[in-house]
Design an enzyme around this catalytic site. Structure first.
Site: not given
Lengths: 214, 96, 101
Positions: A121-123, A118
């Site tokens: 972000c940090s999906c 991702c």
């Protein structure tokens, strides 16, 4: 190799090593966390119990959830078809509720290796894999995976022939992704529990392969 | 609101080369790149509205596949990158 | 950040401290209640700029973004936050002491 965690005696239930004790001095951001939480409780927006239960639920989500999905994918053709058709519905029927998130299952084949990142972000498919590891959220992994995935894979100890195509998936919006690794050879007749034990967290992100059978 | 692309799997599309301020979900490294619709994911609220506390306009969301060698000259041929892109960020690859 | 040059992927990996888990829980519960969306969280994170990414940890950035969104949502005021943070600092030197009331 940086990503090996052989020392399983020092792993938490979520599969991470325990962090050193942080009770060594209150930080500004910890103070803010306490303040926000107390204000929400005092104003009746949340209860302390809700927060505690959410943390328990989070701790119970581990890569074992995803491993069970992969093992069933390997052994149950009907489930495999359903998983590829509608990932959220298929895993929900196994008791893994993804909430509003959609799930795309990415099947590896001898010719295709899938890998998830991702960059924005940090999906991460938390309900199937738990909280994302630090490296997944790092600037290096997010910046480099879309540009030089084979070099990143090599750092994780995975070297693929150029005849295997790498498919990078940038988790940019409303989908979550889980890689379905290839079933290890030599596992004919194994049951789902035996198979699930071979499925590592990294093999479901695409930075690793399942454990091989000795 | 700019025109929203309506496309089917297999259609060649170009990511708009916009650079607005604020929150968008289209990665900068894909802007201006040409790819192919891999699948249509359905309608989703526009995160660029939601980020500012507005109701999200319903937009088609596409999975677009790019050849990695179209993004970076030194990439291994055959390697690909898939990303989810909202309809207003895409235009037909045939557009001038 | 996708596609920019960067060093090796860090190998460190850790379990999360209680305060970090609480930040995560606040995000899940507050967004579940419709107080703000994950998109609102991301907007504030991005507006912090690259300097914050270098100098603060993941959940430090998250609590700042959650706090900002909750103020925008009217869940509490800046003054209420300031007063409460001041009270908490007076409770003790460690997280454990400061978190007990």
């Amino acid at each position: 190799m940086p990503h090996d965690h052989h020392d399983h005696d020092h792993l938490s239930p979520s599969g991470h090593p325990y962090r050193a004790d942080q009770d060594t001095g209150l930080s500004y951001w910890q103070t803010m966390e306490i303040a926000v939480r107390e204000l929400l409780i005092d104003k009746g927006v949340l209860t302390a119990d809700q927060i505690a239960r959410q943390i328990t639920a989070m701790d119970e989500r581990t890569p074992a959830n995803g491993a069970a999905v992969v093992a069933r994918y390997w052994t149950d053709p009907e489930f495999a078809a359903a998983l590829l058709q509608d990932g959220r519905q298929a895993v929900s029927a196994m008791g893994f509720d993804l909430g509003p998130m959609h799930l795309i299952a990415l099947p590896n084949t001898p010719d295709v290796h899938n890998m998830v990142v991702c960059t924005l972000c940090s999906c991460y498919p938390r309900n199937l894999l738990g909280l994302p590891p630090d490296w997944y959220k790092s600037r290096a992994y997010r910046a480099r995976t879309v540009r030089e995935p084979r070099k990143v894979l090599a750092e994780f100890g995975v070297t693929l022939p150029t005849t295997t195509h790498v498919r990078v998936h940038d988790s940019t919006a409303d989908m979550r992704y889980i890689v379905l690794p290839n079933r290890p050879t030599g596992t004919m007749g194994w049951d789902v529990d035996q198979l699930a034990a071979l499925v590592t967290r990294d093999s479901m992100i695409g930075t690793g392969l399942p454990k091989s059978v000795a | 609101m700019p025109t929203q692309l309506l496309a089917e799997p297999g259609t060649k599309v170009r990511v708009r080369n916009w650079t607005p301020p604020g929150h968008v979900r289209t990665p900068a490294y894909l802007r201006g790149a040409i790819g192919t619709i891999e699948r249509v994911l359905g309608l989703f609220p526009n995160p660029e509205d939601l980020a500012y506390r507005h109701p999200g306009q319903s937009l088609s969301l596409y999975r677009v596949r790019f050849a990695l060698s179209d993004l970076w000259p030194d990439a291994t041929p055959g390697d690909t990158l898939d990303a989810e892109i909202y309809a207003h960020w895409l235009e037909s690859a045939d557009a001038p | 950040m996708g596609g920019t040059l960067a060093g090796p992927v860090p190998g460190d990996d850790h379990d999360f401290a209680l305060w970090e888990k609480r930040v995560d829980a606040l995000m899940v519960l507050c967004s579940g209640k419709g107080l703000f969306t994950v998109d609102g969280l991301r907007r504030v994170l991005e507006d912090m700029g690259p300097e914050a990414f270098a100098s603060r940890t993941y959940y430090e950035r998250w609590i700042a973004a959650i706090c900002q969104n909750l103020i925008e949502a009217g869940a509490f005021t800046t003054a209420e936050l300031a007063e409460r943070m001041s009270d908490i600092e007076a409770r003790g030197q460690t997280y454990a002491d400061a978190a007990s009331r």
